[in-house]
Design a protein around this motif. Structure first.
Motif, short mmCIF file in Angstrom:
data_model
loop_
_atom_site.label_atom_id
_atom_site.label_comp_id
_atom_site.label_asym_id
_atom_site.label_seq_id
_atom_site.Cartn_x
_atom_site.Cartn_y
_atom_site.Cartn_z
N LEU A 300 0.83 -1.21 0.00
CA LEU A 300 0.00 0.00 0.00
C LEU A 300 0.86 1.26 0.00
CD1 LEU A 300 -2.83 1.29 0.27
CD2 LEU A 300 -2.50 1.20 2.74
N PHE A 301 1.88 1.29 0.84
CA PHE A 301 2.75 2.47 0.91
C PHE A 301 3.55 2.64 -0.38
CE2 PHE A 301 2.23 2.01 5.60
CZ PHE A 301 1.72 3.28 5.83
N SER A 302 3.99 1.55 -0.97
CA SER A 302 4.72 1.64 -2.24
C SER A 302 3.83 2.21 -3.34
CB SER A 302 5.24 0.26 -2.64
OG SER A 302 6.16 -0.24 -1.70
N THR A 303 2.59 1.74 -3.37
CA THR A 303 1.64 2.25 -4.37
C THR A 303 1.33 3.72 -4.13
OG1 THR A 303 0.64 0.04 -4.47
CG2 THR A 303 -0.62 1.86 -5.41
N LEU A 304 1.21 4.10 -2.85
CA LEU A 304 0.95 5.50 -2.51
C LEU A 304 2.09 6.40 -2.98
CD1 LEU A 304 -0.78 7.61 -1.00
CD2 LEU A 304 0.50 7.03 1.06
N ASN A 305 3.33 5.99 -2.72
CA ASN A 305 4.49 6.79 -3.14
C ASN A 305 4.58 6.90 -4.66
OD1 ASN A 305 5.35 7.27 -0.53
ND2 ASN A 305 6.61 5.42 -0.46
N PHE A 306 4.19 5.83 -5.36
CA PHE A 306 4.27 5.83 -6.82
C PHE A 306 3.23 6.77 -7.43
CE2 PHE A 306 2.92 4.12 -10.95
CZ PHE A 306 4.12 4.19 -11.64
N ASN A 307 2.03 6.75 -6.88
CA ASN A 307 0.93 7.54 -7.46
C ASN A 307 0.96 8.99 -7.01
OD1 ASN A 307 -1.09 5.70 -9.04
ND2 ASN A 307 -0.52 4.51 -7.24
N LYS A 308 1.26 9.24 -5.76
CA LYS A 308 1.24 10.62 -5.26
C LYS A 308 2.62 11.25 -5.44
CE LYS A 308 -0.61 13.29 -1.37
NZ LYS A 308 -1.68 13.88 -2.18
N SER A 309 2.98 11.52 -6.67
CA SER A 309 4.27 12.10 -7.00
C SER A 309 4.10 13.55 -7.42
CB SER A 309 4.94 11.31 -8.13
OG SER A 309 4.17 11.41 -9.32
N LYS A 310 5.21 14.24 -7.67
CA LYS A 310 5.15 15.65 -8.06
C LYS A 310 4.55 15.84 -9.45
CE LYS A 310 9.89 15.63 -9.83
NZ LYS A 310 11.24 16.25 -9.72
N TYR A 311 4.51 14.75 -10.23
CA TYR A 311 3.93 14.84 -11.57
C TYR A 311 2.41 14.65 -11.56
CZ TYR A 311 8.83 14.12 -12.70
OH TYR A 311 10.20 14.23 -12.76
N ARG A 312 1.85 14.28 -10.40
CA ARG A 312 0.40 14.05 -10.30
C ARG A 312 -0.14 14.83 -9.11
NH1 ARG A 312 -0.87 7.77 -11.00
NH2 ARG A 312 -2.77 8.65 -11.85
N SER A 313 0.22 16.10 -9.05
CA SER A 313 -0.12 16.93 -7.90
C SER A 313 -1.60 17.30 -7.84
CB SER A 313 0.72 18.21 -7.92
OG SER A 313 0.52 18.91 -9.15
N ARG A 314 -2.34 17.05 -8.90
CA ARG A 314 -3.76 17.43 -8.92
C ARG A 314 -4.66 16.31 -8.43
NH1 ARG A 314 -5.22 20.19 -14.58
NH2 ARG A 314 -7.13 20.59 -13.37
N LEU A 315 -4.10 15.23 -7.95
CA LEU A 315 -4.91 14.15 -7.41
C LEU A 315 -5.60 14.59 -6.13
CD1 LEU A 315 -2.71 10.93 -7.79
CD2 LEU A 315 -4.87 11.41 -8.92
N THR A 316 -6.88 14.35 -6.04
CA THR A 316 -7.62 14.64 -4.80
C THR A 316 -7.57 13.43 -3.89
OG1 THR A 316 -9.71 13.84 -5.71
CG2 THR A 316 -9.15 16.16 -6.10
N ASP A 317 -8.01 13.60 -2.65
CA ASP A 317 -8.03 12.47 -1.71
C ASP A 317 -8.96 11.37 -2.20
OD1 ASP A 317 -6.27 13.81 -0.13
OD2 ASP A 317 -7.78 14.61 1.25
N GLU A 318 -10.06 11.76 -2.85
CA GLU A 318 -11.00 10.76 -3.37
C GLU A 318 -10.37 9.94 -4.49
OE1 GLU A 318 -11.66 13.89 -2.88
OE2 GLU A 318 -13.11 13.83 -1.22
N HIS A 319 -9.65 10.62 -5.40
CA HIS A 319 -8.96 9.91 -6.48
C HIS A 319 -7.91 8.95 -5.92
CE1 HIS A 319 -9.97 13.49 -9.30
NE2 HIS A 319 -10.92 12.59 -9.33
N LEU A 320 -7.15 9.44 -4.95
CA LEU A 320 -6.09 8.62 -4.39
C LEU A 320 -6.66 7.40 -3.67
CD1 LEU A 320 -3.04 8.51 -4.08
CD2 LEU A 320 -3.27 9.73 -1.91
N GLN A 321 -7.76 7.58 -2.96
CA GLN A 321 -8.38 6.45 -2.27
C GLN A 321 -8.87 5.40 -3.26
OE1 GLN A 321 -11.63 7.59 0.26
NE2 GLN A 321 -11.92 5.54 1.11
#
Length: 338
Positions: A300-321
């Protein structure tokens, strides 16, 4: 009859040829360490001869650099000279660093030489190598996806049993399971079995403390692993009647044997017990909810670090969940009817 003298073969070194500065602008060459060197491809020409430089320039880069004339051509030559000097400085720095590393390694060797000559220290290191190898094997068994807690309990229990065996064998100087120690003993290094048997005792205490919860739920794990062979008298009173009914059910027993050894199918079988076994079913579901390893958390933490990067700064909490739920739930199957 007169004989003509043989012609004397000329030597290039006797001609004292020198590099002409004008060749730099004309042919993109520079004299580097006494040898004409191409500024573009860093090729070297053995003889200071204008014909050789001109031929190299004509065949390699005449068309590409013919467009530069006058001051622009001189600036281009100066830029290429600077680049060549930087490359040479880089090589010098790398050589200097390499030499410094060699000197440092010699200094370290001088410092640790007395230690490496100590037979007690070498034996301690050998014992550490052997026991660390076995701990790494156990660690790998406790990792991975779909790890049931009962399987983890079996692996830990097996390792604790091995510790008992190793302790007894070390006390008798039996090193059949300690190859690194055995190699030193065969070479004549003294070995103290009691010293390392005591180290095994400390490791046993650490395992008993760290996995104390396993002993508390020992009966539950054993029933979960094989409810058909568990002694009913050792089961909790609230499970005894259902356990007898289950062990006497030939159809369920045959089905259990078919799925035994396959974690997914075994979990499905235990979850789908008939309503006549409510207490067993509740106990099995509770056991399956226990995490056998931290694999899912790490994933889970590896996936979180991969998706929530500086290139995807517009992700909302709902998208990330939503991303985390889909990426970690690998067993989800689409419910699509064609």
């Amino acid at each position: 009859m007169s004989l003509s003298k043989p012609a004397v073969k000329r030597k290039v070194g006797d001609e004292h040829r020198q590099f002409q500065e004008k060749w730099g602008v004309q042919y993109f060459f520079v004299e580097h360490r006494g040898t004409p060197t191409c500024l573009i491809y860093t090729e070297k020409v053995a003889v200071h001869k204008e014909y050789n430089l001109k031929r190299n320039c004509t065949t390699r880069h005449a068309e590409e650099y013919e467009k530069y004339q006058g001051d622009e051509r001189a600036n281009q030559v100066a830029s290429l000279k600077t680049r060549l000097l930087r490359q040479q400085d880089l090589f010098k720095k790398a050589t200097k660093d390499s030499n410094a590393a060699v000197k440092a390694s010699y200094a370290v060797c001088e410092l640790i030489d007395p230690v490496l000559s100590d037979p007690k220290w070498l034996m301690d290191l050998a014992f550490l190598v052997d026991i660390t190898h076995d701990l790494n094997v156990l660690n790998k068994k406790l990792q991975g996806q779909g790890q049931l807690v009962s399987a983890a309990y079996d692996n830990v229990r097996a390792f604790c049993t091995k510790l008992v065996l190793w302790k007894a064998q070390l006390s008798q100087t039996n090193l059949c399971h300690f190859p690194a120690c055995k190699a030193l003993v065969d070479a004549g290094t003294p070995f103290s079995g009691e010293k390392y048997a005591e180290a095994i005792s400390k490791l046993q205490e650490e395992f008993d403390h760290r996995f104390a919860d396993f002993k508390t739920h020992k009966a539950t794990f054993q029933i979960f692993a094989d409810p058909f062979s568990f002694d009913v008298q050792d089961a909790p009173p609230e499970l005894q009647m259902e356990l007898i009914d289950l062990q006497c059910n030939s159809a369920l027993k045959a089905k259990f044997r078919e799925v035994s050894g396959e974690a997914d199918k075994l979990g499905q079988f235990l979850r789908e017990l008939t309503p006549s076994f409510p207490e067993l079913s509740r106990r099995f579901k509770r056991t399956m909810c226990l995490f056998g390893s931290t694999y899912l958390c790490e994933k889970l933490f590896s996936t979180l670090n991969f998706n929530k990067s500086k290139y995807r700064s517009r992700l909302t909490d709902e998208h990330l969940q939503a991303l985390l739920r889909v990426s970690t739930a690998s067993s989800l199957k689409p419910n699509v009817t064609m």
